[in-house]
Scaffold this motif. Structure first.
Motif, PDB file in Angstrom:
ATOM      1  N   UNK A 160     -19.702  -7.879 -18.742  1.00  0.00           N
ATOM      2  CA  UNK A 160     -19.046  -8.727 -19.600  1.00  0.00           C
ATOM      3  C   UNK A 160     -19.283  -8.407 -21.133  1.00  0.00           C
ATOM      4  N   UNK A 161     -18.256  -8.469 -21.870  1.00  0.00           N
ATOM      5  CA  UNK A 161     -18.425  -8.218 -23.323  1.00  0.00           C
ATOM      6  C   UNK A 161     -17.453  -9.345 -23.954  1.00  0.00           C
ATOM      7  N   UNK A 162     -17.573  -9.694 -25.292  1.00  0.00           N
ATOM      8  CA  UNK A 162     -17.019 -10.609 -26.015  1.00  0.00           C
ATOM      9  C   UNK A 162     -15.939  -9.726 -26.603  1.00  0.00           C
TER      10      UNK A 162
ATOM     11  N   UNK B 177      -8.443  -3.411 -24.027  1.00  0.00           N
ATOM     12  CA  UNK B 177      -7.422  -2.812 -23.106  1.00  0.00           C
ATOM     13  C   UNK B 177      -8.051  -1.355 -22.242  1.00  0.00           C
ATOM     14  N   UNK B 178      -8.712  -0.584 -23.156  1.00  0.00           N
ATOM     15  CA  UNK B 178      -9.227   0.576 -22.558  1.00  0.00           C
ATOM     16  C   UNK B 178     -10.265   0.236 -21.492  1.00  0.00           C
ATOM     17  N   UNK B 179     -11.121  -0.715 -21.867  1.00  0.00           N
ATOM     18  CA  UNK B 179     -12.217  -0.964 -20.835  1.00  0.00           C
ATOM     19  C   UNK B 179     -11.880  -1.621 -19.660  1.00  0.00           C
TER      20      UNK B 179
ATOM     21  N   UNK C  12     -25.681   1.452 -33.428  1.00  0.00           N
ATOM     22  CA  UNK C  12     -27.026   0.683 -34.114  1.00  0.00           C
ATOM     23  C   UNK C  12     -26.384  -0.689 -34.724  1.00  0.00           C
ATOM     24  N   UNK C  13     -25.398  -0.757 -35.518  1.00  0.00           N
ATOM     25  CA  UNK C  13     -25.086  -1.904 -36.210  1.00  0.00           C
ATOM     26  C   UNK C  13     -24.565  -3.149 -35.174  1.00  0.00           C
ATOM     27  N   UNK C  14     -24.019  -2.601 -34.071  1.00  0.00           N
ATOM     28  CA  UNK C  14     -23.775  -3.574 -32.834  1.00  0.00           C
ATOM     29  C   UNK C  14     -24.706  -4.493 -32.513  1.00  0.00           C
ATOM     30  N   UNK C  15     -26.047  -3.671 -32.387  1.00  0.00           N
ATOM     31  CA  UNK C  15     -27.148  -4.535 -32.129  1.00  0.00           C
ATOM     32  C   UNK C  15     -27.746  -5.722 -33.065  1.00  0.00           C
ATOM     33  N   UNK C  16     -27.209  -5.506 -34.335  1.00  0.00           N
ATOM     34  CA  UNK C  16     -27.613  -6.522 -35.433  1.00  0.00           C
ATOM     35  C   UNK C  16     -26.632  -7.505 -35.714  1.00  0.00           C
ATOM     36  N   UNK C  17     -25.501  -7.576 -35.214  1.00  0.00           N
ATOM     37  CA  UNK C  17     -24.588  -8.670 -35.384  1.00  0.00           C
ATOM     38  C   UNK C  17     -24.024  -9.092 -34.340  1.00  0.00           C
TER      39      UNK C  17
ATOM     40  N   UNK D  93     -20.167   1.241 -26.024  1.00  0.00           N
ATOM     41  CA  UNK D  93     -20.035   0.209 -24.932  1.00  0.00           C
ATOM     42  C   UNK D  93     -20.983  -0.388 -24.531  1.00  0.00           C
ATOM     43  N   UNK D  94     -22.111  -0.014 -24.354  1.00  0.00           N
ATOM     44  CA  UNK D  94     -23.320  -0.695 -23.824  1.00  0.00           C
ATOM     45  C   UNK D  94     -23.716  -1.699 -25.002  1.00  0.00           C
ATOM     46  N   UNK D  95     -23.644  -1.215 -26.125  1.00  0.00           N
ATOM     47  CA  UNK D  95     -24.149  -2.127 -27.184  1.00  0.00           C
ATOM     48  C   UNK D  95     -23.293  -3.415 -27.197  1.00  0.00           C
ATOM     49  N   UNK D  96     -22.204  -3.544 -26.787  1.00  0.00           N
ATOM     50  CA  UNK D  96     -21.242  -4.619 -26.721  1.00  0.00           C
ATOM     51  C   UNK D  96     -21.502  -5.626 -25.533  1.00  0.00           C
ATOM     52  N   UNK D  97     -22.204  -5.147 -24.502  1.00  0.00           N
ATOM     53  CA  UNK D  97     -22.177  -6.013 -23.321  1.00  0.00           C
ATOM     54  C   UNK D  97     -23.206  -7.271 -23.390  1.00  0.00           C
TER      55      UNK D  97
END
Length: 393
Positions: free
Chosen positions: A3-5, A170-172, A155-160, A388-392
């Motif tokens: 899952x991802x938002x 759509x791609x995922x 990097x930034x995906x882990x902070x916000x 992608x992993x950072x969005x999960x």
């Protein structure tokens, strides 16, 4: 599916939305010559505005090798961005949170090339912290850069609070439908010049699909591994053991390997060179295989007729030159026909693949065409993509 938002899950009202996009577009002089990538990301930017957010756009352009380079400034993309969005775009070389907050609520802010510092590709925590200070929410809409663990992609995906943009979403979803949780039977078509560039891909696919069709120059290596003479065709003879290993693994996994049964050969690598179609044991020493024959196309079409899902990467022959484009065109048209009837989910990607499907006139008929290049290939190889992993969640 992990899952991802998405943008629908996020409260963006009054917030600065740090948005990673891919607008690494071709340019001549001061003019963008192909706006495809800009056009594809426009809906995400407009949706952020609709939800009351202020898009702060991050992107790379070219390969400046960690140094400012005026020839690779994103400033050149501003007119094309404004045309696609129908709104003004504010270009900023050195952003800070104060100027972002001071900008109008409906402002679109484009930040200079993230790769103008070596800290980007090094995924430097200091740069990630700086980028995070510019926004309240992070949105990644650059699947094409998701295989890179950079400050602006990972990097930034882990902070916000983080989410996927419309293009990434759509791609995922398409990729999950193709290999993550597909409707079976699943068929893959893999072509291109060399086995060496797609060993990991082939090894992953034989454990995931029910049928694997191999074409292009790489098929010659498999034919040679089966003992056929391929004349002066492009062939990696040093990889015949690898080809045999892949075939053994496929057999153990219950995956059928589909190789050419007949081939189109010529003595010269040139458009409209004198050519003939022959059996696998009839290739002369002074001939090269440049395409698959009609018997092979019929076999591939029959396999597609039983498949529910198709994954395609690479052409089946030297499609850039007539008449050696026939197998690629006809097989692609067979897949497109089934897609149009709602009988097949077909996902394709990779640079030559997109060009080949456009050449066949069927790109619009496929379920999903990925323009992500390296990220698409690494996904097909079964490798985790840092962005992608950072969005999960």
């Amino acid at each position: 599916m992990d899952s991802f938002k998405t943008l629908d899950d996020m409260d963006l009202a009054g917030k600065a939305v740090l948005t990673r996009i891919d607008i690494n577009v071709p340019v001549e002089g001061q003019r963008v010559t192909d706006t495809t990538r800009i056009d594809k990301v426009a809906p995400t930017i407009l949706k952020i505005l609709e939800k009351g957010g202020k898009p702060v756009l991050l992107a790379h352009f070219g390969r400046p090798k960690g140094q400012p380079n005026p020839d690779m400034s994103l400033r050149v993309t501003v007119p094309a961005m404004e045309a696609a969005l129908g709104k003004p775009v504010t270009f900023v070389e050195r952003p800070d949170r104060g100027m972002i907050d001071a900008a109008p609520a409906d402002a679109i802010i484009l930040v200079e090339n993230t790769r103008f510092t070596a800290m980007e590709e090094a995924n430097d925590p200091q740069m990630a912290q700086f980028l995070a200070s510019l926004g309240d929410v992070y949105c990644n809409d650059a699947f094409s850069a998701a295989h890179r663990a950079h400050a602006s992609t990972e990097g930034v995906a882990r902070l916000l609070p983080a989410c996927a943009g419309l293009l990434m979403e759509a791609e995922l979803k398409a990729l999950n439908a193709a290999l993550g949780a597909p409707q079976r039977p699943v068929m893959a078509v893999v072509g291109g010049a060399k086995v060496s560039s797609k060993i990991d891909l082939l090894k992953n696919l034989v454990s995931k699909v029910d049928a694997l069709a191999i074409g292009g120059g790489m098929a010659n290596t498999f034919l040679a591994a089966r003992g056929y003479s391929v004349g002066k065709s492009l062939c990696e003879h040093d990889l015949t053991d690898t080809a045999r290993e892949i075939e053994r693994n496929a057999k153990a996994a219950g995956c059928d390997i589909l190789l050419p049964m007949d081939v189109v050969v010529a003595k010269d690598f040139a458009a409209n060179a004198p050519h003939r179609t022959c059996g696998l044991d009839e290739v002369a020493d002074n001939e090269m295989i440049l395409d698959a024959g009609q018997q092979t196309v019929a076999i591939l079409a029959a396999s597609m007729d039983t498949a529910k899902t198709l994954v395609w990467n690479g052409p089946l022959g030297a499609f850039e030159m007539e008449p050696f484009d026939k197998a690629t065109v006809q097989a692609a048209q067979a897949a497109a026909t089934r897609c149009a009837k709602g009988e097949l989910i077909a996902v394709a990607g990779g640079g030559d693949t997109v060009a080949a499907l456009n050449h066949a006139g069927v790109a619009e008929d496929f379920t999903h065409i990925s323009t992500a290049g390296g990220a698409f290939l690494e996904w097909m190889e079964g490798k985790p993509l840092p962005g992608v992993e950072a969005l999960k969640t």
